[in-house]
Scaffold this active site. Structure first.
Site, mmCIF file in Angstrom:
data_model
loop_
_atom_site.group_PDB
_atom_site.id
_atom_site.type_symbol
_atom_site.label_atom_id
_atom_site.label_comp_id
_atom_site.label_asym_id
_atom_site.label_seq_id
_atom_site.Cartn_x
_atom_site.Cartn_y
_atom_site.Cartn_z
ATOM 1 N N SER A 116 0.826 -1.203 0.000
ATOM 2 C CA SER A 116 0.000 0.000 0.000
ATOM 3 C C SER A 116 0.858 1.249 0.000
ATOM 4 C CB SER A 116 -0.907 0.023 1.225
ATOM 5 O OG SER A 116 -1.691 1.213 1.204
ATOM 6 N N LYS A 170 -4.544 -6.904 3.642
ATOM 7 C CA LYS A 170 -4.545 -5.775 2.692
ATOM 8 C C LYS A 170 -5.978 -5.466 2.242
ATOM 9 C CE LYS A 170 -3.047 -2.593 -0.146
ATOM 10 N NZ LYS A 170 -3.970 -2.330 -1.186
ATOM 11 N N HIS A 173 -7.543 -3.567 4.930
ATOM 12 C CA HIS A 173 -6.967 -2.211 4.851
ATOM 13 C C HIS A 173 -7.746 -1.383 3.826
ATOM 14 C CE1 HIS A 173 -4.552 0.630 2.507
ATOM 15 N NE2 HIS A 173 -3.928 0.944 3.637
ATOM 16 N N ASN A 174 -7.976 -1.976 2.655
ATOM 17 C CA ASN A 174 -8.673 -1.237 1.594
ATOM 18 C C ASN A 174 -10.118 -0.938 1.980
ATOM 19 O OD1 ASN A 174 -6.291 -1.565 0.182
ATOM 20 N ND2 ASN A 174 -7.328 -1.942 -1.743
ATOM 21 N N GLU A 177 -9.983 1.843 4.209
ATOM 22 C CA GLU A 177 -9.671 3.024 3.366
ATOM 23 C C GLU A 177 -10.976 3.587 2.767
ATOM 24 O OE1 GLU A 177 -6.486 2.364 0.380
ATOM 25 O OE2 GLU A 177 -7.941 3.006 -1.110
HETATM 26 C C1 6PG Z 1 -3.284 1.308 -1.583
HETATM 27 C C2 6PG Z 1 -4.645 1.392 -2.241
HETATM 28 C C3 6PG Z 1 -4.691 0.764 -3.576
HETATM 29 C C4 6PG Z 1 -6.063 0.755 -4.219
HETATM 30 C C5 6PG Z 1 -6.549 2.088 -4.626
HETATM 31 C C6 6PG Z 1 -7.775 2.084 -5.526
HETATM 32 O O1 6PG Z 1 -3.285 0.748 -0.493
HETATM 33 O O2 6PG Z 1 -2.290 1.783 -2.129
HETATM 34 O O3 6PG Z 1 -5.573 0.721 -1.436
HETATM 35 O O4 6PG Z 1 -4.250 -0.531 -3.421
HETATM 36 O O5 6PG Z 1 -6.003 -0.026 -5.352
HETATM 37 O O6 6PG Z 1 -6.792 2.880 -3.518
HETATM 38 O O7 6PG Z 1 -8.872 1.494 -4.968
HETATM 39 P P1 6PG Z 1 -10.329 1.753 -5.582
HETATM 40 O O8 6PG Z 1 -10.166 1.958 -7.055
HETATM 41 O O9 6PG Z 1 -11.140 0.546 -5.288
HETATM 42 O O10 6PG Z 1 -10.834 2.991 -4.911
#
Ligand code: 6PG
Length: 476
Positions: A116, A170, A173-174, A177
Site C-alpha cells: 500500500s 490488505k 486495509h482497503n 480506506e
Molecule cells: C493502496 C490502495 C490501492 C487501491 C486504490 C484504488 O493501499 O495503495 O488501497 O491498493 O487499489 O486505492 O482502490 P479503488 O479503485 O477501489 O478505490
C-alpha cells in the site's frame, strides 16, 4: 509502481532485475529513471530467471486475477525448488490461499503481499503486508523491511501469517480506506451544503483537524485537494463528476464480512455510497421529483458545530476500525491464522493510504491486550468514544433535519447503540420466524416454564392453525 519499488530496493543496496513483457519499457527505464543505478534489465522471463541468485525472489506487480496465474505459469519452467514467487498486486485472498498450496506442492514458495501507498509509497517506503509460505519470510525479510516505510525506527512490514493472510489484511486495509474516505466526504458535504462554507475554508478546517486526533494522510491530502484551483480560479473538486469508481477491494471486504457474519456496517455503507453515487443519471431524475426539507440557515454556534463534526468523524472512525479488527479476528479463527493485531496496526501506521496517528493508538491498545475483544473495550478508545458521543449525535440529528445523507456517520452510531445494548429487538424477529415458518426460538434463561426450556429450540403453535412440527436449521 513496479519501477518505483525497484528504485526503492536499489537505494537500500539490493540488486534488482527489471522485467516487463513490453521490453521497450525495460530499456526506457534503464536509460532514464534507473540510469546510474545497479538495476539490471531482462528482455525475457528466461533471462530474468537466469540473472537472479537462488533462491530467486520474484515480485509480480500485475493486475489481480488470471494475469497473476498466467505469469506464474510462464515463470515455473525456469525456477528451481525453493524459489519464491511474491505477488504484490491487490489479489483476492482466496486466490493467494490457492496459489500457496499449488506452488508449495511443486516445491516452490509463495508470498501474497499487500503493498500500500501508491506510487509514492512504492518509491519512498510502502506498507508491506506479506503472508503465504512461512519458509519464504527469512529470505525476503531484510529486503522487505528495508524497503518499507519506517515509523519511529520500526518498519511498516512484518510477517502477517500463512496462505492468504497478507492479502486478507490488505483487503481489510482497503475496506477501511473506503470507510475513511466516505467519512471525510460526508464531513465535507455537511460543511459545504449544511454550513455553506467554501472549499478554501473547509480545507482550513481539515488542516486544523490534521493537527489533532484525526491527523492522517487522507485528511491531509483532502485539505490539499480542496485548496487546488483550476486555471479559472474555481476549486477543482467542484468540477469533478460525483460518480465514484471502485476496483472491488472494498466490496470484497463487505462480502467477507457478510460471509463471516460480522457486522462490518461502515465499510458496507461506504461501498453502497459509491454505488449510489454512480447511478448519477437516476439521481438527477429523482432530484427533480423528490424533495427534501427546506434548506434552513444554520443559526447555532458554528465553532461548536465544527468541533462536534470532528468528534463525529473521530468516533465513526473508531467504530470502523473496531469493526475491521472484529472481522480479522473472526476470519483468523476460521482460517487458523495467528494474526498479530498490534503488528498489523504498526504496519498501517506509515507508508499506506490509511496511515495516521490514530493507528499508533490502536498499536498501543493491542500491545497492552493482544486478544482485545473490541477496540471499544480498550480504555483509551472507550473514553474517546464517550467523549465524542454528544457531538456525534448532534451532527447526525442536524444532518437528518437538513436532509444531508450521512450513511457512514449514521451506521457507525447505529452500530455503537446496538453494540452497547444488552437487549436488542431480535426477540421479535425470532417470534416472526417461528410464527410464519416454524423456525424455532430459544427462551431467555429465567423465563422458562413447563413447556419453555432454556437452551432448547422451541416451536409453538402461534395461531392454533399451524402444526407442532418445527423446520430444520440450515444456512443457505
Ligand atoms: C493502496 C490502495 C490501492 C487501491 C486504490 C484504488 O493501499 O495503495 O488501497 O491498493 O487499489 O486505492 O482502490 P479503488 O479503485 O477501489 O478505490
Amino acid at each position: 509502481m513496479g519501477q518505483n519499488l525497484i528504485l526503492n530496493m536499489n537505494d537500500k543496496g539490493f540488486t534488482v532485475v527489471a522485467y516487463n513483457r513490453t521490453t521497450s519499457k525495460v530499456d526506457s527505464f534503464l536509460a532514464n529513471e534507473a540510469k546510474g543505478t545497479k538495476v539490471q534489465g531482462a528482455h525475457s522471463i528466461q533471462e530474468l530467471c537466469a540473472k537472479l541468485k537462488t533462491p530467486r525472489k520474484i515480485v509480480l506487480l500485475v493486475k489481480a486475477g488470471p494475469a497473476v496465474d498466467s505469469f506464474i505459469d510462464q515463470l515455473i519452467p525456469y525456477l528451481e525448488a525453493g524459489d519464491i514467487i511474491i505477488d504484490g498486486g491487490n489479489s483476492h485472498y482466496p486466490d493467494s490461499i490457492r496459489r500457496t498450496a499449488e506452488l508449495e506442492s511443486k516445491g516452490f514458495l509463495f508470498v501474497g503481499s499487500g503493498v500500500s501507498g501508491g506510487e509514492e509509497g512504492a518509491r519512498y517506503g510502502p506498507s508491506l503486508m506479506p503472508g503465504g509460505s512461512p519458509a519464504a519470510w527469512p529470505h525476503i525479510k531484510p529486503i522487505f523491511q528495508a524497503a518499507a516505510a519506517q515509523v519511529e525506527g520500526e518498519p511498516c512490514c512484518d510477517w502477517v501469517g500463512e496462505t492468504g493472510a497478507g492479502h486478507y489484511v490488505k483487503m481489510v486495509h482497503n475496506g477501511i480506506e473506503y470507510g475513511d474516505m466516505q467519512l471525510i466526504a460526508e464531513a465535507y458535504d455537511i460543511l459545504k451544503r449544511g454550513l455553506g462554507l467554501p472549499e478554501s475554508e473547509i480545507a482550513d478546517i481539515f488542516l486544523t483537524w490534521n493537527k489533532g486526533v484525526l491527523d492522517s494522510f487522507l485528511i491531509d491530502i483532502t485539505a490539499n485537494i480542496l485548496k487546488f484551483n483550476d486555471d479559472d480560479g474555481q476549486p477543482m473538486v467542484t468540477k469533478i463528476l460525483d460518480a465514484a469508481g471502485q476496483k472491488g477491494t472494498g466490496k470484497w471486504t463487505a462480502i467477507a464480512a457478510l460471509d463471516a457474519g460480522m457486522p462490518v456496517t461502515l465499510i458496507g455503507e461506504a461501498v453502497f455510497a459509491r454505488c449510489l453515487s454512480s447511478i448519477k443519471a437516476e439521481r438527477v431524475r429523482a432530484s427533480k421529483v423528490i424533495s427534501g426539507p427546506q434548506k434552513e440557515e444554520f443559526k447555532g454556534d458554528k465553532k461548536q458545530f465544527i468541533d462536534d463534526l470532528e468528534q463525529a468523524l473521530y468516533a465513526s472512525k473508531i467504530i470502523s476500525y473496531a469493526q475491521g479488527f472484529m472481522l480479522m479476528r473472526e476470519t483468523a479463527k476460521e482460517q487458523k491464522w495467528n494474526l498479530n493485531y498490534a503488528g498489523i496496526a504498526r504496519m498501517w501506521r506509515g507508508g499506506c493510504i490509511i496511515k495516521s496517528v490514530f493507528l499508533g493508538d490502536i498499536t498501543s491498545a493491542y500491545t497492552k491486550t493482544s486478544d482485545l475483544e473490541s477496540l471499544l473495550f480498550d480504555d483509551f478508545f472507550n473514553k474517546a468514544v464517550h467523549k465524542a458521543q454528544p457531538g456525534w449525535r448532534r451532527i447526525i440529528a442536524q444532518a437528518v433535519l437538513w436532509g444531508i445523507p450521512t450513511p457512514a456517520f449514521s451506521t457507525a452510531l447505529a452500530f455503537f447503540d446496538g453494540y452497547r445494548s444488552e437487549v436488542v429487538p431480535a426477540n421479535i424477529l425470532q417470534a416472526q420466524r417461528d410464527y410464519f415458518g416454524a423456525h424455532t426460538f430459544r427462551v431467555v434463561p429465567g423465563k422458562e416454564n413447563a413447556k419453555l426450556k432454556a437452551g432448547e429450540d422451541i416451536h409453538i403453535n402461534w395461531t392454533g392453525r399451524g402444526g407442532n412440527v418445527s423446520a430444520s436449521t440450515y444456512s443457505a
